[in-house]
Scaffold this motif. Structure first.
Motif, PDB file in Angstrom:
ATOM      1  N   GLY A   1       0.842  -1.260  -0.057  1.00 13.09           N
ATOM      2  CA  GLY A   1      -0.049  -0.109  -0.083  1.00 13.09           C
ATOM      3  C   GLY A   1       0.957   1.171   0.001  1.00 13.09           C
ATOM      4  O   GLY A   1       0.521   2.334  -0.801  1.00 13.09           O
TER       5      GLY A   1
ATOM      6  N   LEU B   1      -8.825   6.230  -7.960  1.00 12.11           N
ATOM      7  CA  LEU B   1      -8.546   5.164  -7.425  1.00 12.11           C
ATOM      8  C   LEU B   1      -8.313   5.232  -5.698  1.00 12.11           C
ATOM      9  O   LEU B   1      -8.624   4.364  -4.937  1.00 12.11           O
ATOM     10  CB  LEU B   1      -6.959   4.589  -7.723  1.00 12.11           C
ATOM     11  CG  LEU B   1      -7.133   4.017  -9.251  1.00 12.11           C
ATOM     12  CD1 LEU B   1      -5.595   4.001  -9.521  1.00 12.11           C
ATOM     13  CD2 LEU B   1      -7.871   2.987  -9.358  1.00 12.11           C
ATOM     14  N   SER B   2      -7.773   6.302  -5.351  1.00 12.37           N
ATOM     15  CA  SER B   2      -7.640   6.805  -3.880  1.00 12.37           C
ATOM     16  C   SER B   2      -9.180   6.746  -3.072  1.00 12.37           C
ATOM     17  O   SER B   2      -9.252   6.278  -2.071  1.00 12.37           O
ATOM     18  CB  SER B   2      -6.832   7.975  -3.559  1.00 12.37           C
ATOM     19  OG  SER B   2      -7.569   9.003  -3.998  1.00 12.37           O
TER      20      SER B   2
ATOM     21  N   GLY C   1     -10.496   3.299  -3.071  1.00  9.44           N
ATOM     22  CA  GLY C   1      -9.829   2.506  -1.936  1.00  9.44           C
ATOM     23  C   GLY C   1     -10.336   2.753  -0.529  1.00  9.44           C
ATOM     24  O   GLY C   1     -10.035   2.082   0.358  1.00  9.44           O
TER      25      GLY C   1
ATOM     26  N   HIS D   1     -13.499  -2.860   3.912  1.00 12.76           N
ATOM     27  CA  HIS D   1     -12.539  -4.261   3.820  1.00 12.76           C
ATOM     28  C   HIS D   1     -13.408  -5.597   3.710  1.00 12.76           C
ATOM     29  O   HIS D   1     -12.890  -6.447   2.928  1.00 12.76           O
ATOM     30  CB  HIS D   1     -11.701  -4.373   5.186  1.00 12.76           C
ATOM     31  CG  HIS D   1     -10.551  -3.678   4.913  1.00 12.76           C
ATOM     32  ND1 HIS D   1     -10.051  -2.840   6.189  1.00 12.76           N
ATOM     33  CD2 HIS D   1      -9.928  -3.164   4.022  1.00 12.76           C
ATOM     34  CE1 HIS D   1      -8.866  -2.435   5.689  1.00 12.76           C
ATOM     35  NE2 HIS D   1      -8.687  -2.430   4.461  1.00 12.76           N
TER      36      HIS D   1
ATOM     37  N   THR E   1      -3.965  -8.053  -0.355  1.00 17.46           N
ATOM     38  CA  THR E   1      -4.509  -7.243  -1.321  1.00 17.46           C
ATOM     39  C   THR E   1      -5.479  -6.613  -0.698  1.00 17.46           C
ATOM     40  O   THR E   1      -5.734  -5.373  -0.679  1.00 17.46           O
ATOM     41  CB  THR E   1      -5.035  -7.673  -2.583  1.00 17.46           C
ATOM     42  OG1 THR E   1      -3.671  -8.628  -3.155  1.00 17.46           O
ATOM     43  CG2 THR E   1      -5.359  -7.071  -3.662  1.00 17.46           C
ATOM     44  N   THR E   2      -6.551  -7.265  -0.117  1.00 14.61           N
ATOM     45  CA  THR E   2      -7.684  -6.657   0.679  1.00 14.61           C
ATOM     46  C   THR E   2      -7.159  -5.619   1.812  1.00 14.61           C
ATOM     47  O   THR E   2      -7.727  -4.416   2.019  1.00 14.61           O
ATOM     48  CB  THR E   2      -8.520  -7.441   1.293  1.00 14.61           C
ATOM     49  OG1 THR E   2      -8.773  -8.574   0.332  1.00 14.61           O
ATOM     50  CG2 THR E   2      -9.654  -7.083   2.018  1.00 14.61           C
TER      51      THR E   2
ATOM     52  N   VAL F   1      -5.865  -1.928   0.531  1.00 16.35           N
ATOM     53  CA  VAL F   1      -6.571  -1.038  -0.258  1.00 16.35           C
ATOM     54  C   VAL F   1      -6.933   0.426   0.560  1.00 16.35           C
ATOM     55  O   VAL F   1      -6.434   1.408  -0.077  1.00 16.35           O
ATOM     56  CB  VAL F   1      -7.759  -1.566  -0.812  1.00 16.35           C
ATOM     57  CG1 VAL F   1      -8.678  -0.521  -1.365  1.00 16.35           C
ATOM     58  CG2 VAL F   1      -7.458  -2.891  -1.542  1.00 16.35           C
ATOM     59  N   ILE F   2      -7.020   0.205   1.901  1.00 10.37           N
ATOM     60  CA  ILE F   2      -7.302   1.704   2.356  1.00 10.37           C
ATOM     61  C   ILE F   2      -6.075   2.415   2.364  1.00 10.37           C
ATOM     62  O   ILE F   2      -5.997   3.452   2.204  1.00 10.37           O
ATOM     63  CB  ILE F   2      -8.080   1.097   3.715  1.00 10.37           C
ATOM     64  CG1 ILE F   2      -9.396   0.935   3.425  1.00 10.37           C
ATOM     65  CG2 ILE F   2      -7.927   2.563   4.656  1.00 10.37           C
ATOM     66  CD1 ILE F   2     -10.318   0.655   4.695  1.00 10.37           C
TER      67      ILE F   2
ATOM     68  N   LEU G   1      -3.357   2.303   0.741  1.00 12.55           N
ATOM     69  CA  LEU G   1      -3.032   2.761  -0.544  1.00 12.55           C
ATOM     70  C   LEU G   1      -3.880   4.145  -0.810  1.00 12.55           C
ATOM     71  O   LEU G   1      -3.232   5.020  -1.540  1.00 12.55           O
ATOM     72  CB  LEU G   1      -3.467   1.771  -1.482  1.00 12.55           C
ATOM     73  CG  LEU G   1      -3.308   2.276  -2.987  1.00 12.55           C
ATOM     74  CD1 LEU G   1      -1.932   2.518  -3.224  1.00 12.55           C
ATOM     75  CD2 LEU G   1      -3.962   1.048  -4.116  1.00 12.55           C
ATOM     76  N   GLY G   2      -5.185   4.080  -0.558  1.00 13.17           N
ATOM     77  CA  GLY G   2      -5.990   5.355  -0.832  1.00 13.17           C
ATOM     78  C   GLY G   2      -5.502   6.586   0.034  1.00 13.17           C
ATOM     79  O   GLY G   2      -5.442   7.667  -0.724  1.00 13.17           O
TER      80      GLY G   2
END
Length: 317
Positions: A109, A135-136, A139, A144, A190-191, A194-195, A197-198
């Motif tokens: 992330g 994308l952010s 995310g 989740h 991956t799950t 995501v947060i 990453l955003g």
């Protein structure tokens, strides 16, 4: 620098002490009698009184707290009601698995977020900025547990590419560094990534765009400084705030992965916490929350110490 570090450590001590108070009071503010977890509802009065003495519930709350704190500092967090094993052993095994999951998710992330945020900041209001911003937002907005279930349906149930549950073949809880065990990390990592990453993408994008608009950047370019040198100056100014955000997100990954670990049956602290709640295993619940909170406090302290090493202005302030 030494005085600054000492001051930050002193500031962290009251926070850690407050955490112990909250964890201790969980047993007493939770609905129902704490002894219901170890004794049936129709237990004789003599048995209830004997259990109160055994667990120290016959003492005033301050006495109970200091006794519990003394045992916790010595590494004794009690015994799990469900398994009969020491709570510390149960928690540390789960925490190691959670740290493994959180570190992989943080690397994924944070690295993608830094790249996307930097590109969006340099191409402010361009197509790259719009894609990174979209994308952010996605995310940060996607739950989740929902994303975990969707990925499981697609890549495990439909395509049969990746395993859906557990940490290893046969439901193993012991991690091994091989390709087979790494496959079990792909979906939960991956799950979970995501947060952050955003959040990291949005943070770095805003910081880079703001710094590039400053007068000192224009002055550096007017002096003929290369783009690489200007980029290094931008990184130095972005790093302290970005590091603080990443430190908080790493803490959330460690303590807030209960839903992801439950969806994928990952044997980490979140899954253990969920199990303790449903089994009303109060010593295990208390110990798990205490360890996770202490890790969060230590991460914040570490970030506070590292930031001035990057930006000396913080030491002077």
């Amino acid at each position: 620098m030494g005085f600054y570090v000492l001051r930050r450590v002193i500031y962290a001590l009251p926070i850690a002490l407050s955490v112990t108070v909250v964890c201790f009071l969980l047993v007493h503010i939770a609905p129902g009698d704490p002894l219901n977890a170890v004794a049936p509802a129709d237990a004789p009065v003599e048995v209830i009184n004997a259990l109160k003495v055994a667990y120290g519930f016959d003492q005033p709350l301050p006495v109970q707290y200091f006794r519990w704190l003394g045992r916790a500092l010595a590494g004794d967090l009690g015994t799990s009601v469900a398994t009969g094993r020491p709570v510390l052993a149960e928690v540390m095994t789960a925490v190691v698995n959670t740290i493994l999951l959180a570190v992989f998710a943080a690397v994924l992330g944070f690295s993608l977020g830094a790249v996307l945020g930097g590109m969006a900041g340099y191409r402010h209001k361009g197509i790259v900025d719009r894609i990174a911003t979209a994308l952010s937002v996605i995310g940060v907005s996607v739950p989740h547990y929902w994303l975990g279930m969707v990925l499981t349906i697609i890549f495990s149930s439909k395509l049969n590419w990746l395993p859906a549950m557990g940490a290893g073949p046969g439901g193993s809880k012991e991690w091994l560094w091989d390709a087979e065990h790494l496959r079990y990390l792909v979906l939960p990592v991956t799950t979970l990534a995501v947060i952050p990453l955003g959040i990291v993408t949005r943070t770095i994008r805003a910081l880079v765009a703001d710094i590039l608009s400053k007068d000192f950047v224009q002055a550096l370019r007017a002096k003929g400084m290369s783009d690489r040198a200007v980029f290094l100056h931008v990184v130095k100014n972005v790093a302290p705030t970005a590091l603080a955000v990443m430190g908080l997100q790493l803490g959330y990954l460690l303590g807030g992965s209960i839903l992801v670990e439950t969806v994928f049956a990952w044997p980490g602290s979140g899954f253990l916490l969920n199990t303790a709640i449903f089994q009303r295993d109060l010593p295990l619940l208390q110990g798990t929350i205490l360890i996770l909170c202490m890790i969060f406090v230590l991460l914040n302290l570490l970030v506070d110490i590292i930031q001035p090493a990057i930006d000396p202005r913080m030491r002077r302030s």
